[in-house]
Design a protein around this motif. Sequence first.
Motif, PDB file in Angstrom:
ATOM      1  N   MET A   1     -17.037  32.130 -37.216  1.00  0.00           N
ATOM      2  CA  MET A   1     -16.905  30.964 -38.039  1.00  0.00           C
ATOM      3  C   MET A   1     -15.674  31.118 -38.940  1.00  0.00           C
ATOM      4  O   MET A   1     -15.478  32.143 -39.568  1.00  0.00           O
ATOM      5  N   LYS A   2     -14.845  30.087 -38.969  1.00  0.00           N
ATOM      6  CA  LYS A   2     -13.634  30.122 -39.770  1.00  0.00           C
ATOM      7  C   LYS A   2     -13.991  29.912 -41.237  1.00  0.00           C
ATOM      8  O   LYS A   2     -14.775  29.042 -41.582  1.00  0.00           O
ATOM      9  N   SER A   3     -13.384  30.742 -42.104  1.00  0.00           N
ATOM     10  CA  SER A   3     -13.667  30.605 -43.527  1.00  0.00           C
ATOM     11  C   SER A   3     -12.967  29.374 -44.092  1.00  0.00           C
ATOM     12  O   SER A   3     -11.919  28.969 -43.634  1.00  0.00           O
ATOM     13  N   ILE A   4     -13.591  28.802 -45.095  1.00  0.00           N
ATOM     14  CA  ILE A   4     -13.044  27.612 -45.736  1.00  0.00           C
ATOM     15  C   ILE A   4     -12.379  28.040 -47.031  1.00  0.00           C
ATOM     16  O   ILE A   4     -12.868  28.896 -47.747  1.00  0.00           O
ATOM     17  N   GLY A   5     -11.254  27.434 -47.346  1.00  0.00           N
ATOM     18  CA  GLY A   5     -10.551  27.743 -48.587  1.00  0.00           C
ATOM     19  C   GLY A   5      -9.168  28.301 -48.333  1.00  0.00           C
ATOM     20  O   GLY A   5      -8.685  28.345 -47.203  1.00  0.00           O
ATOM     21  N   ARG A   6      -8.572  28.722 -49.383  1.00  0.00           N
ATOM     22  CA  ARG A   6      -7.208  29.233 -49.317  1.00  0.00           C
ATOM     23  C   ARG A   6      -7.173  30.650 -48.752  1.00  0.00           C
ATOM     24  O   ARG A   6      -8.100  31.419 -48.959  1.00  0.00           O
ATOM     25  N   PRO A   7      -6.057  30.989 -48.097  1.00  0.00           N
ATOM     26  CA  PRO A   7      -5.935  32.365 -47.617  1.00  0.00           C
ATOM     27  C   PRO A   7      -5.758  33.317 -48.798  1.00  0.00           C
ATOM     28  O   PRO A   7      -5.070  32.990 -49.757  1.00  0.00           O
ATOM     29  N   SER A   8      -6.408  34.448 -48.747  1.00  0.00           N
ATOM     30  CA  SER A   8      -6.248  35.435 -49.813  1.00  0.00           C
ATOM     31  C   SER A   8      -5.863  36.796 -49.258  1.00  0.00           C
ATOM     32  O   SER A   8      -5.529  37.692 -50.010  1.00  0.00           O
ATOM     33  N   LYS A   9      -5.903  36.930 -47.938  1.00  0.00           N
ATOM     34  CA  LYS A   9      -5.516  38.193 -47.330  1.00  0.00           C
ATOM     35  C   LYS A   9      -4.010  38.244 -47.168  1.00  0.00           C
ATOM     36  O   LYS A   9      -3.375  37.291 -46.734  1.00  0.00           O
ATOM     37  N   TYR A  10      -3.476  39.375 -47.529  1.00  0.00           N
ATOM     38  CA  TYR A  10      -2.038  39.601 -47.443  1.00  0.00           C
ATOM     39  C   TYR A  10      -1.616  39.640 -45.977  1.00  0.00           C
ATOM     40  O   TYR A  10      -2.201  40.333 -45.172  1.00  0.00           O
ATOM     41  N   CYS A  20      10.616  32.299 -48.102  1.00  0.00           N
ATOM     42  CA  CYS A  20      11.556  31.286 -47.601  1.00  0.00           C
ATOM     43  C   CYS A  20      11.542  30.043 -48.477  1.00  0.00           C
ATOM     44  O   CYS A  20      12.601  29.494 -48.809  1.00  0.00           O
ATOM     45  N   LEU A  21      10.349  29.609 -48.871  1.00  0.00           N
ATOM     46  CA  LEU A  21      10.248  28.432 -49.730  1.00  0.00           C
ATOM     47  C   LEU A  21      10.843  28.693 -51.113  1.00  0.00           C
ATOM     48  O   LEU A  21      11.505  27.828 -51.687  1.00  0.00           O
ATOM     49  N   LEU A  22      10.627  29.889 -51.639  1.00  0.00           N
ATOM     50  CA  LEU A  22      11.246  30.258 -52.915  1.00  0.00           C
ATOM     51  C   LEU A  22      12.768  30.237 -52.795  1.00  0.00           C
ATOM     52  O   LEU A  22      13.458  29.670 -53.645  1.00  0.00           O
ATOM     53  N   ALA A  23      13.274  30.842 -51.732  1.00  0.00           N
ATOM     54  CA  ALA A  23      14.722  30.914 -51.533  1.00  0.00           C
ATOM     55  C   ALA A  23      15.340  29.523 -51.388  1.00  0.00           C
ATOM     56  O   ALA A  23      16.484  29.304 -51.774  1.00  0.00           O
ATOM     57  N   GLU A  24      14.569  28.572 -50.876  1.00  0.00           N
ATOM     58  CA  GLU A  24      15.050  27.202 -50.725  1.00  0.00           C
ATOM     59  C   GLU A  24      15.067  26.445 -52.048  1.00  0.00           C
ATOM     60  O   GLU A  24      15.566  25.327 -52.121  1.00  0.00           O
ATOM     61  N   GLN A  34      -0.014  24.235 -52.299  1.00  0.00           N
ATOM     62  CA  GLN A  34      -0.244  23.816 -50.919  1.00  0.00           C
ATOM     63  C   GLN A  34      -1.586  24.373 -50.436  1.00  0.00           C
ATOM     64  O   GLN A  34      -1.956  25.501 -50.748  1.00  0.00           O
ATOM     65  N   GLU A  35      -2.268  23.572 -49.656  1.00  0.00           N
ATOM     66  CA  GLU A  35      -3.595  23.926 -49.157  1.00  0.00           C
ATOM     67  C   GLU A  35      -3.593  25.207 -48.320  1.00  0.00           C
ATOM     68  O   GLU A  35      -4.539  25.990 -48.356  1.00  0.00           O
ATOM     69  N   ASP A  36      -2.521  25.431 -47.565  1.00  0.00           N
ATOM     70  CA  ASP A  36      -2.476  26.582 -46.658  1.00  0.00           C
ATOM     71  C   ASP A  36      -1.877  27.837 -47.294  1.00  0.00           C
ATOM     72  O   ASP A  36      -1.652  28.833 -46.611  1.00  0.00           O
TER      73      ASP A  36
END
Length: 124
Positions: A1-10, A20-24, A34-36
């Motif tokens: 079962m896929k967990s619901i919520g934001r990713p917290s694992k590195y 990449c987003l920071l550099a932009e 962002q949700e993901d």
Amino acid sequence: MKSIGRPSKYSTEIVETICCLLAEGRSLRNICKQEDMPSFRTVVRWALDPYLDFWHQYQRARQIQSEVIADEILEIADSLNNVNDIPFVKLKIDARKWAAGRMGINSNAVARIHVDMTHPVGGW
């Protein structure tokens, strides 16, 4: 079962996306909304963890971000076509310089930029 919520694992994939987003030019808080993406608090924990390599990648992304902001400032200044736009252009430039300082960007690229808005348009 896929967990619901934001990713917290590195993961290297998430770290690469964040950097990449920071550099932009995006802010870390904006990215973490962002949700993901992991929460802001999770990313800060990664940055503080001495066993993760995130801090070095994060620092490099911030260095690149300072160059991006410096480029934006120059583009804004170069876009001035009308002397009546000087207050608006100065505000946009000052906002970016302020944001760079608030984001902890300690770069000569942004600090060196001083825009003299006293010259008439086209009077260089």
